[in-house]
Motif scaffolding. Structure first.
Motif, short mmCIF file in Angstrom:
data_model
loop_
_atom_site.label_atom_id
_atom_site.label_comp_id
_atom_site.label_asym_id
_atom_site.label_seq_id
_atom_site.Cartn_x
_atom_site.Cartn_y
_atom_site.Cartn_z
N PRO A 130 64.40 -15.36 4.81
CA PRO A 130 64.34 -16.81 4.58
C PRO A 130 65.27 -17.57 5.53
O PRO A 130 66.40 -17.17 5.76
CB PRO A 130 64.78 -16.95 3.12
N GLY A 131 64.74 -18.65 6.08
CA GLY A 131 65.51 -19.48 7.00
C GLY A 131 65.38 -19.07 8.46
O GLY A 131 65.91 -19.75 9.35
N SER A 132 64.65 -17.98 8.76
CA SER A 132 64.46 -17.55 10.15
C SER A 132 63.61 -18.56 10.91
O SER A 132 62.71 -19.18 10.35
CB SER A 132 63.76 -16.19 10.20
N ASP A 165 60.03 -17.55 8.80
CA ASP A 165 60.04 -17.06 7.42
C ASP A 165 58.71 -17.33 6.71
O ASP A 165 58.64 -17.36 5.49
CB ASP A 165 61.21 -17.66 6.63
N ALA A 166 57.66 -17.53 7.51
CA ALA A 166 56.29 -17.64 7.01
C ALA A 166 55.43 -16.70 7.85
O ALA A 166 55.78 -16.41 9.00
CB ALA A 166 55.78 -19.08 7.17
N PRO A 167 54.32 -16.20 7.32
CA PRO A 167 53.46 -15.35 8.14
C PRO A 167 53.07 -16.08 9.42
O PRO A 167 52.77 -17.28 9.40
CB PRO A 167 52.24 -15.12 7.24
N HIS A 168 53.12 -15.36 10.54
CA HIS A 168 52.85 -15.98 11.83
C HIS A 168 52.12 -15.01 12.75
O HIS A 168 51.94 -13.85 12.41
CB HIS A 168 54.13 -16.52 12.47
N VAL A 180 59.45 -15.28 26.50
CA VAL A 180 60.78 -15.01 25.93
C VAL A 180 60.74 -15.53 24.51
O VAL A 180 60.33 -16.67 24.25
CB VAL A 180 61.90 -15.69 26.74
N LEU A 181 61.15 -14.67 23.58
CA LEU A 181 61.19 -15.02 22.16
C LEU A 181 62.65 -14.97 21.69
O LEU A 181 63.33 -13.96 21.90
CB LEU A 181 60.36 -14.02 21.34
N VAL A 182 63.12 -16.05 21.11
CA VAL A 182 64.44 -16.09 20.49
C VAL A 182 64.20 -16.20 18.99
O VAL A 182 63.55 -17.14 18.51
CB VAL A 182 65.29 -17.27 20.99
N LEU A 183 64.73 -15.23 18.26
CA LEU A 183 64.58 -15.21 16.81
C LEU A 183 65.94 -15.52 16.19
O LEU A 183 66.91 -14.77 16.36
CB LEU A 183 64.09 -13.82 16.35
N GLU A 184 66.03 -16.67 15.52
CA GLU A 184 67.25 -17.09 14.84
C GLU A 184 67.23 -16.58 13.41
O GLU A 184 66.21 -16.69 12.73
CB GLU A 184 67.34 -18.61 14.75
N HIS A 185 68.37 -16.08 12.97
CA HIS A 185 68.52 -15.62 11.59
C HIS A 185 69.53 -16.50 10.89
O HIS A 185 70.51 -16.92 11.50
CB HIS A 185 69.01 -14.17 11.55
#
Length: 186
Positions: A130-132, A165-168, A180-185
């Motif tokens: 959650p919150g990603s 934090d939702a299906p994508h 380039v993918l940046v994934l924030e947690h």
């Protein structure tokens, strides 16, 4: 996982054991919660098997850690990832490979990936913690990316941000697509 540039199975095995023990879960409980067979988890913790991004992602989400914590070995003070190298995770359902470029520190809480996609099957992803939030910048080709309810079409240089934090989904629209993918947690 491909052998060249792939996350060594020993790194994945040690990380899974470490994170599972840190979470206070038995192997059976983690496997059950992650929706994978206990025998599969036992193989992964033993350093064998062929983990795909879906299984590793499910385990990471269940453990409440970023996927990068399961595939990235410890790094020196200056870290260089040469083109074509770095720990890779592949999709079991689409021509999609993510190469981890940088895992966020405890304070940064972000991971950076170079993703390569080819037209064909769509890479669908379950919701992350959650919150990603996911940020993507297309370097070559074109793709459709974003939440299942509203992905965006992107070309070279285009940037999109969407809830992780939702299906994508990620879908290549042209051969040789990479981004380039940046994934924030949180």
């Amino acid at each position: 996982m491909p052998a060249q540039g792939a996350a060594p199975l020993a790194v994945v095995a040690a990380a899974l054991r470490r994170e599972r023990e840190h979470a206070g879960l038995s192997r059976a409980e983690l496997a059950h919660r992650a929706g994978i067979a206990e025998s599969t988890l036992a193989q992964l913790e033993a350093g064998s098997g062929d983990p795909g991004v879906e299984a590793l992602g499910s385990l990471a989400t269940t453990l409440g850690v970023p996927l990068s914590r399961l595939v990235e070995p410890p790094t020196p003070a200056v870290h260089v990832v040469r083109a074509g190298h770095g720990p890779r995770v592949r999709s079991e359902h689409a021509d999609f490979t993510g190469t981890l470029l940088s895992a966020g520190s405890a304070g940064a809480r972000r991971d950076i990936y170079l993703i390569r996609l080819e037209p064909g099957a769509v890479r669908t992803a379950d919701a992350h913690t959650p919150g990603s939030v996911e940020h993507v910048v297309v370097a070559a080709g074109s793709l459709r990316a974003g939440p299942e309810w509203g992905p965006a079409e992107l070309g070279p240089g285009d940037y999109a941000v969407f809830p992780g934090d939702a299906p994508h989904r990620y879908e290549a629209l042209a051969p040789g697509t990479f981004a380039v993918l940046v994934l924030e947690h949180p």
